[in-house]
Scaffold this active site. Sequence first.
Site, PDB file in Angstrom:
ATOM      1  CG  ASP A 143     -15.341 -49.690  14.938  1.00 55.85           C
ATOM      2  OD1 ASP A 143     -14.613 -48.838  15.095  1.00 55.85           O
ATOM      3  OD2 ASP A 143     -15.502 -50.208  14.111  1.00 55.85           O
ATOM      4  CG  ASP A 159     -22.711 -47.712   8.471  1.00 59.83           C
ATOM      5  OD1 ASP A 159     -22.076 -46.409   8.493  1.00 59.83           O
ATOM      6  OD2 ASP A 159     -23.122 -48.043   7.459  1.00 59.83           O
ATOM      7  CG  ASN A 183     -11.694 -41.596  14.954  1.00 57.61           C
ATOM      8  OD1 ASN A 183     -10.650 -41.019  14.638  1.00 57.61           O
ATOM      9  ND2 ASN A 183     -11.883 -43.053  15.057  1.00 57.61           N
ATOM     10  CE1 TYR A 241      -9.877 -39.714   4.788  1.00 59.24           C
ATOM     11  CE2 TYR A 241      -8.546 -38.037   4.347  1.00 59.24           C
ATOM     12  CZ  TYR A 241      -8.789 -38.990   5.221  1.00 59.24           C
ATOM     13  OH  TYR A 241      -8.364 -39.092   6.492  1.00 59.24           O
ATOM     14  CE  LYS A 264     -11.228 -37.365   7.456  1.00 62.47           C
ATOM     15  NZ  LYS A 264     -11.741 -37.620   8.750  1.00 62.47           N
ATOM     16  CB  THR A 304      -3.631 -45.777  11.924  1.00 57.82           C
ATOM     17  OG1 THR A 304      -4.110 -45.315  10.754  1.00 57.82           O
ATOM     18  CG2 THR A 304      -3.544 -44.701  12.769  1.00 57.82           C
TER      19      THR A 304
HETATM   20  N1  LIG Z   1      -4.541 -42.351   9.543  1.00 57.08           N
HETATM   21  C1  LIG Z   1      -4.232 -41.059   9.254  1.00 57.08           C
HETATM   22  O1  LIG Z   1      -2.919 -40.698   8.821  1.00 57.08           O
HETATM   23  C2  LIG Z   1      -5.360 -40.097   9.382  1.00 57.08           C
HETATM   24  C3  LIG Z   1      -5.002 -38.714   9.176  1.00 57.08           C
HETATM   25  C4  LIG Z   1      -5.825 -37.661   9.136  1.00 57.08           C
HETATM   26  C5  LIG Z   1      -7.034 -38.004   9.602  1.00 57.08           C
HETATM   27  N2  LIG Z   1      -7.459 -39.277   9.698  1.00 57.08           N
HETATM   28  C6  LIG Z   1      -8.823 -39.587  10.315  1.00 57.08           C
HETATM   29  O2  LIG Z   1      -8.981 -40.102  11.486  1.00 57.08           O
HETATM   30  C7  LIG Z   1      -9.883 -40.931  11.670  1.00 57.08           C
HETATM   31  C8  LIG Z   1      -9.352 -42.432  12.096  1.00 57.08           C
HETATM   32  O3  LIG Z   1      -8.772 -42.925  11.110  1.00 57.08           O
HETATM   33  P1  LIG Z   1      -7.519 -44.230  11.494  1.00 57.08           P
HETATM   34  O4  LIG Z   1      -6.270 -43.879  10.745  1.00 57.08           O
HETATM   35  O5  LIG Z   1      -7.540 -44.506  12.783  1.00 57.08           O
HETATM   36  O6  LIG Z   1      -8.357 -45.319  10.727  1.00 57.08           O
HETATM   37  P2  LIG Z   1      -8.685 -46.689  10.828  1.00 57.08           P
HETATM   38  O7  LIG Z   1      -8.979 -47.455   9.509  1.00 57.08           O
HETATM   39  O8  LIG Z   1      -7.284 -47.405  11.711  1.00 57.08           O
HETATM   40  O9  LIG Z   1      -9.953 -46.981  11.984  1.00 57.08           O
HETATM   41  C9  LIG Z   1     -11.015 -46.668  11.632  1.00 57.08           C
HETATM   42  C10 LIG Z   1     -12.264 -47.030  12.315  1.00 57.08           C
HETATM   43  O10 LIG Z   1     -13.452 -46.700  12.129  1.00 57.08           O
HETATM   44  C11 LIG Z   1     -14.301 -47.826  12.046  1.00 57.08           C
HETATM   45  N3  LIG Z   1     -15.490 -47.409  10.719  1.00 57.08           N
HETATM   46  C12 LIG Z   1     -15.288 -47.230   9.440  1.00 57.08           C
HETATM   47  N4  LIG Z   1     -16.380 -47.297   9.128  1.00 57.08           N
HETATM   48  C13 LIG Z   1     -17.249 -46.867   9.942  1.00 57.08           C
HETATM   49  C14 LIG Z   1     -18.682 -46.410   9.940  1.00 57.08           C
HETATM   50  N5  LIG Z   1     -19.349 -46.341   9.047  1.00 57.08           N
HETATM   51  N6  LIG Z   1     -19.226 -46.399  11.262  1.00 57.08           N
HETATM   52  C15 LIG Z   1     -18.570 -46.574  12.284  1.00 57.08           C
HETATM   53  N7  LIG Z   1     -17.178 -46.937  12.439  1.00 57.08           N
HETATM   54  C16 LIG Z   1     -16.553 -47.028  11.175  1.00 57.08           C
HETATM   55  C17 LIG Z   1     -13.336 -49.045  11.486  1.00 57.08           C
HETATM   56  O11 LIG Z   1     -14.184 -50.258  11.906  1.00 57.08           O
HETATM   57  C18 LIG Z   1     -12.298 -48.708  12.428  1.00 57.08           C
HETATM   58  O12 LIG Z   1     -12.082 -49.392  13.597  1.00 57.08           O
HETATM   59  C19 LIG Z   1     -10.695 -41.098  10.299  1.00 57.08           C
HETATM   60  O13 LIG Z   1     -11.818 -40.310  10.103  1.00 57.08           O
HETATM   61  C20 LIG Z   1      -9.448 -40.498   9.239  1.00 57.08           C
HETATM   62  O14 LIG Z   1      -9.741 -40.085   8.161  1.00 57.08           O
HETATM   63  C21 LIG Z   1      -6.503 -40.354   9.604  1.00 57.08           C
END
Ligand SMILES: NC(=O)c1ccc[n+]([C@@H]2O[C@H](COP(=O)([O-])OP(=O)(O)OC[C@H]3O[C@@H](n4cnc5c(N)ncnc54)[C@H](O)[C@@H]3O)[C@@H](O)[C@H]2O)c1
Length: 255
Positions: free
Chosen positions: A35, A58, A85, A150, A154, A185
Amino acid sequence: MTKQRKAIITGAADGIGWALARRFAAAGCRIAIADIDGDRAAMRAAELGDGHIGLACDVAEEASAAAAVTAAAAALGGIDILVNNAGIGDTHLPTLEQDIGHFERVLKVHLNGTFLMSREVARHMTGSGGAILNISSIAGLGGLPRRNAYGAAKAGIAQMTKNLACEWAGIGIRVNALAPGYVGTALVKTLEAAGRIDRGKLERRIPMGRLAEPEEIAEAGWFLCSPAASYVTGAILSVDGGWQAFSDAGDASRP
Ligand SMILES: NC(=O)c1ccc[n+]([C@@H]2O[C@H](COP(=O)([O-])OP(=O)(O)OC[C@H]3O[C@@H](n4cnc5c(N)ncnc54)[C@H](O)[C@@H]3O)[C@@H](O)[C@H]2O)c1
């Protein structure tokens, strides 16, 4: 005795990634949490217990992604599973107000990150019966206004999933993706607090009438990476409470 599998999960210090880490650990995997927030990654790994590690990484930066994969493979003794993720949200601003800096960063984290981590991990997976799970979204399958970067990211992840699945089937690596709907989240709560999404309106648009719990996404993710999905590759699995299936006029559910 079944072999203990080793998994690297990006962005697993929070949200869906953290739920995935807990689910994969419960299934007996050793986890590397990679992360951008290295302190939080280490804290989460400690919460999982002995044998799991946290790494600052990163995913958008080539050297950082490569170093994390090398460190994870050395610490865990190989890598069998990768979950791409890590992600960041869009601004949700009207297109005419969107700036190129944020647009490029969103593409870089999601697309460069998925590409770089997959390439690096595949070097360690050849012949091992590996599994890669990517996280796409309903935003990559249908049109969502104001979410140019976004949505493009995706959709690109969904396409890359199919490309890699076809290329790597011959070397025993399965590549699949989840397309979650809205999940409760921090990412979504921040958008809600900033007035960029309206939860009530969203719930009415979802046939099941509610947002997903991160654990529901993690369960589907574990299925795709587990031996139960041994003949599944190149799939984009919707986990969206029926969002993608609905195309009628008006609300999809009642409060
Ligand atoms: N929450 C939703 O509704 C939703 C829906 C569809 C898809 N997603 C996707 O699911 C995944 C997780 O989303 P979430 O809601 O848990 O997000 P979140 O913001 O709760 O967690 C994301 C995590 O990614 C880390 N992160 C961010 N940029 C980074 C980088 N460059 N390198 C390494 N780590 C990094 C952050 O520190 C965090 O711990 C994402 O790809 C998001 O696009 C989320």
